[in-house]
Write an enzyme that holds these catalytic residues in place. Structure first.
Site, short mmCIF file in Angstrom:
data_model
loop_
_atom_site.label_atom_id
_atom_site.label_comp_id
_atom_site.label_asym_id
_atom_site.label_seq_id
_atom_site.Cartn_x
_atom_site.Cartn_y
_atom_site.Cartn_z
CG HIS A 1 -8.04 -13.24 -6.51
ND1 HIS A 1 -6.68 -13.29 -6.45
CD2 HIS A 1 -8.33 -12.29 -7.43
CE1 HIS A 1 -6.15 -12.41 -7.28
NE2 HIS A 1 -7.14 -11.78 -7.89
CG HIS B 1 -0.86 -14.31 -10.55
ND1 HIS B 1 -0.97 -12.94 -10.56
CD2 HIS B 1 0.40 -14.60 -10.13
CE1 HIS B 1 0.20 -12.42 -10.18
NE2 HIS B 1 1.03 -13.40 -9.91
CE1 TYR C 1 -1.99 -6.29 -5.81
CE2 TYR C 1 -2.80 -5.91 -3.57
CZ TYR C 1 -2.46 -6.77 -4.59
OH TYR C 1 -2.58 -8.13 -4.40
CG ASP D 1 -4.89 -13.27 -11.78
OD1 ASP D 1 -5.94 -13.94 -11.72
OD2 ASP D 1 -4.37 -12.73 -10.78
CG ASP E 1 -9.06 -8.28 -9.38
OD1 ASP E 1 -8.87 -9.44 -8.93
OD2 ASP E 1 -8.17 -7.41 -9.40
CG HIS F 1 2.44 -8.59 -7.20
ND1 HIS F 1 2.07 -7.27 -7.32
CD2 HIS F 1 1.43 -9.31 -7.77
CE1 HIS F 1 0.89 -7.20 -7.95
NE2 HIS F 1 0.49 -8.43 -8.23
CG HIS G 1 -6.71 -10.53 -12.73
ND1 HIS G 1 -5.52 -9.90 -12.51
CD2 HIS G 1 -7.31 -10.62 -11.51
CE1 HIS G 1 -5.38 -9.61 -11.23
NE2 HIS G 1 -6.44 -10.06 -10.59
CD GLU H 1 -1.60 -9.89 -11.93
OE1 GLU H 1 -0.73 -9.35 -11.24
OE2 GLU H 1 -2.55 -10.55 -11.45
CG HIS I 1 -1.76 -5.01 -10.82
ND1 HIS I 1 -2.67 -4.88 -9.80
CD2 HIS I 1 -1.32 -6.30 -10.77
CE1 HIS I 1 -2.78 -6.04 -9.16
NE2 HIS I 1 -1.98 -6.91 -9.72
CD GLU J 1 -1.96 -13.32 -7.38
OE1 GLU J 1 -2.85 -13.32 -8.25
OE2 GLU J 1 -1.09 -12.45 -7.30
NE ARG K 1 -3.85 -2.18 0.40
CZ ARG K 1 -4.50 -2.32 -0.74
NH1 ARG K 1 -4.65 -1.33 -1.57
NH2 ARG K 1 -5.04 -3.48 -1.05
ZN ZN Z 1 -6.64 -9.86 -8.61
FE FE Z 2 -2.76 -11.82 -9.86
FE FE Z 3 -1.49 -8.90 -9.17
#
Ligand code: ZN
Ligand code: FE
Ligand code: FE
Length: 277
Positions: free
Chosen positions: A226, A211, A70, A176, A224, A67, A179, A142, A107, A256, A37
């Protein structure tokens, strides 16, 4: 041997994360390159890295994925946010050379009203600024669900970014499953067709990681969210078909899914078992 693992917290260092991975039957893992974050950077401790390499070699842990946070958005309309994205990308890539030949996933970004074309250009511009010829890390775009103004909800958008990157040999894609499903690609009933489309547009040689997630929402929902494997709209058997696919089975698969360690251990065990059948 199937390469499968999950997203893990790296708060106790690389050696500790590799031990955790091995303890749940994983031979790969994903970790956040920094606080997801915010921007706090973790120091790379050379002793910890050396201990990690020794442990990883002993326990068959090969490829691992970092990764990006975000909050990273190289195509934000705000110059400060774009600037943070570039700083973050280039710092992370520099630090990742401590563990050479690994993968760095991010992303692509959200254009926030500027339009897809402008977003694609800004993402490519950022990559052109941060990639260096001598890097050993492959940077992965991704595939996204296409939520809001996200770029990367279609294979064509990812292709357009790659086409504008000068050092595109250092760029690949992470698929993913949640996704792409949410983006409208039917990985449950038409996976072969989805892969053919991926190959035609991007090229399967660009696919470096998967993913592996189920989705709480229906095909094309652009949401989105999961789900654990078999507890979503894609389904366990369909996800096992993805893992077993001859074109994909050598790739690292990262879960994930909403799980703690026991849940991940169970999912990894169930996938290994289903694939070996
Ligand atoms: Zn996601
Ligand atoms: Fe992912
Ligand atoms: Fe991701």
């Amino acid at each position: 041997m199937l390469t499968i693992g999950c997203h893990l917290s790296i708060s106790r260092g690389f050696r500790a994360i590799a031990e955790t991975a091995a303890s749940i039957g994983a031979n790969t893992f994903q970790f956040f390159s920094r606080n997801p974050r915010g921007g706090a950077v973790r120091r790379m401790d050379p002793d910890d890295i050396a201990a990690f390499h020794a442990y990883a070699a002993e326990h068959g842990i090969g490829t691992v994925l970092a990764h990006a946070p975000y909050t990273l958005n190289p195509c934000s309309p705000k110059p400060k946010v774009r600037e943070f994205a570039r700083t973050c990308l280039s710092e992370d890539l520099l630090r990742l050379e401590a563990t050479p030949h690994q993968l760095y996933n991010f992303h692509p970004g959200s254009h926030v009203g500027q339009g897809v074309e402008q977003g694609i250009q800004m993402i490519a511009d950022a990559l052109n600024e941060v990639l260096v010829p001598e890097q050993t890390t492959t940077v992965l775009l991704e595939t996204m669900a296409g939520k809001g103004t996200e770029i990367g909800g279609t294979f064509e958008e990812l292709r357009a970014i790659i086409d504008r990157v000068e050092l595109s040999d250092h760029v690949g894609v992470c698929l993913d499953t949640c996704h792409v499903w949410d983006a409208g690609y039917d990985v449950a009933d038409a996976f072969e067709g989805v892969l053919e489309h991926f190959d035609a547009v991007i090229g399967l040689e660009r696919l470096h990681a998967v993913h592996l997630n189920d989705s709480l929402n229906p095909l094309g929902s652009h949401k989105d969210r999961h789900a654990r494997l078999g507890e979503g709209a894609i389904g366990f058997d369909a996800l096992v078909q993805v893992v077993r696919h001859p074109m994909l089975r050598d790739l690292p698969f990262i879960l994930e899914t909403p799980n703690g360690l026991p849940g991940y251990a169970d999912e990894i065990r169930r996938v290994r078992e289903a694939v070996s059948r």
